[in-house]
Design a protein around this motif. Structure first.
Motif, short mmCIF file in Angstrom:
data_model
loop_
_atom_site.label_atom_id
_atom_site.label_comp_id
_atom_site.label_asym_id
_atom_site.label_seq_id
_atom_site.Cartn_x
_atom_site.Cartn_y
_atom_site.Cartn_z
N UNK A 137 0.83 -1.21 0.00
CA UNK A 137 0.00 0.00 0.00
C UNK A 137 0.86 1.26 0.00
N UNK A 138 1.97 1.22 0.73
CA UNK A 138 2.81 2.41 0.85
C UNK A 138 3.80 2.56 -0.31
N UNK A 139 4.01 1.51 -1.08
CA UNK A 139 5.04 1.54 -2.12
C UNK A 139 4.87 2.70 -3.11
N UNK A 140 3.65 3.04 -3.58
CA UNK A 140 3.53 4.18 -4.52
C UNK A 140 3.99 5.50 -3.94
N UNK A 141 4.01 5.61 -2.60
CA UNK A 141 4.41 6.87 -1.97
C UNK A 141 5.92 6.98 -1.77
#
Length: 311
Positions: A29-33
């Motif tokens: 979930x955090x990877x795109x950020x």
């Protein structure tokens, strides 16, 4: 007698295998950020760390071989030097006067736009326009179109009524800077306060009118307490930006005539005196002050969100 069926152990283990662990899902979930986070660290945090390190050195760019570790001497000089103390005082005075004036004018305009009248959309767009102007362009506009003693609009109006022809920047330098900043930041305050006005409980206001309350009583006892959070938010956000303002001071007065604020003093120390260590120490103090103000601003924003959610 009823028969109960249970999932085979093999099926349960297969289900566990197909579902990724919670920690892996969280990272997915955090990877795109992550690219944005890395970019922010490289662009903001690494330069600040470098500035913090330089602030502990006696470092003049004209004498690089004489560079040496100075400890907190630069910070002591920033806090004790008369010129730097004056720039801190100018920064406080400039920020307080601009924020207070912008809030008062912004509240008056927000109360006007909260009423229904023909052409309200056009008036709202025109009032927002000053905030959309590039800060340097806004300062140049005030310097040449309004303040110029020979062809400026202000002196043109005074000439029309037979008044004096003052040099506004020379005679009232700090007031000239404050006026240009108030013109630019009033729309920002107006938008925040207008949002607060439109979030009022209209049933409560109608009930107060039925009970015979006047417009002033409604404003004093209902509207103003409701706007308290929005006034605090506008004051804090305005303070953050105006404390760091450089464009108006540089463009209108070039820091002369007692208008040099702390950001302009940092510029002078770094680019004119080449005192890298001293300028870095002053810059760190500006950042610390901005962080303190921003912390209060974030608390106000959080409280506003909590109030909206609880409704």
């Amino acid at each position: 007698m009823t028969a109960t069926t249970t999932a085979p152990p093999a099926a349960e283990s297969a289900t566990r295998i197909t579902q990724p662990p919670a920690r892996l899902r969280a990272w997915a979930t955090r990877a795109p950020l992550l690219p944005a986070l890395v970019f922010m660290i490289v662009v903001t945090q690494l330069p600040f760390v470098a500035t913090l390190v330089i602030s502990f050195f006696d470092w003049n760019a004209l004498y690089p071989k004489a560079r040496h570790f100075a400890g907190i001497d630069n910070y002591q000089q920033v806090l004790t030097d008369a010129d730097l103390r004056h720039s801190v005082w100018v920064t406080v005075l400039l920020t307080a006067s601009v924020v207070i004036a912008s809030l008062v004018l912004g509240l008056a305009l927000a109360l006007l736009l909260d009423r229904r009248f023909k052409g309200r959309g056009v008036v709202r767009t025109l009032l927002i326009a000053p905030f959309l102007v590039v800060p340097v362009a806004a300062a140049l506009l005030w310097k040449h179109v309004l303040y110029n003693p020979e062809y400026g609009l202000l002196n043109g109006l005074l000439h029309y009524v037979g008044g004096p022809q003052p040099d506004w920047v020379s005679h009232t330098p700090l007031l000239a800077v404050e006026a240009s900043l108030v013109w630019q930041w009033t729309p920002f305050m107006m938008l925040i306060l207008l949002a607060g006005l439109q979030s009022r409980d209209q049933q409560q206001i109608e009930a107060a009118r039925v009970d015979g309350a006047s417009d002033w009583q409604i404003f004093r006892h209902l509207t103003l307490p409701h706007l308290r959070r929005y006034l605090e938010l506008g004051a804090l956000l305005g303070s953050i930006y105006i404390v760091q303002n450089f464009d108006a001071v540089f463009t209108l007065t070039s820091g002369g005539l007692g208008t040099a604020n702390l950001p302009y003093t940092v510029y002078q120390s770094f680019y004119q005196a080449h005192e890298n260590g001293l300028a870095s120490a002053a810059g760190v103090l500006v950042v610390i002050g901005s962080i303190v103000i921003a912390t209060f601003a974030l608390r106000v924003v959080s409280s506003l969100f909590r109030e909206e959610v609880s409704r």
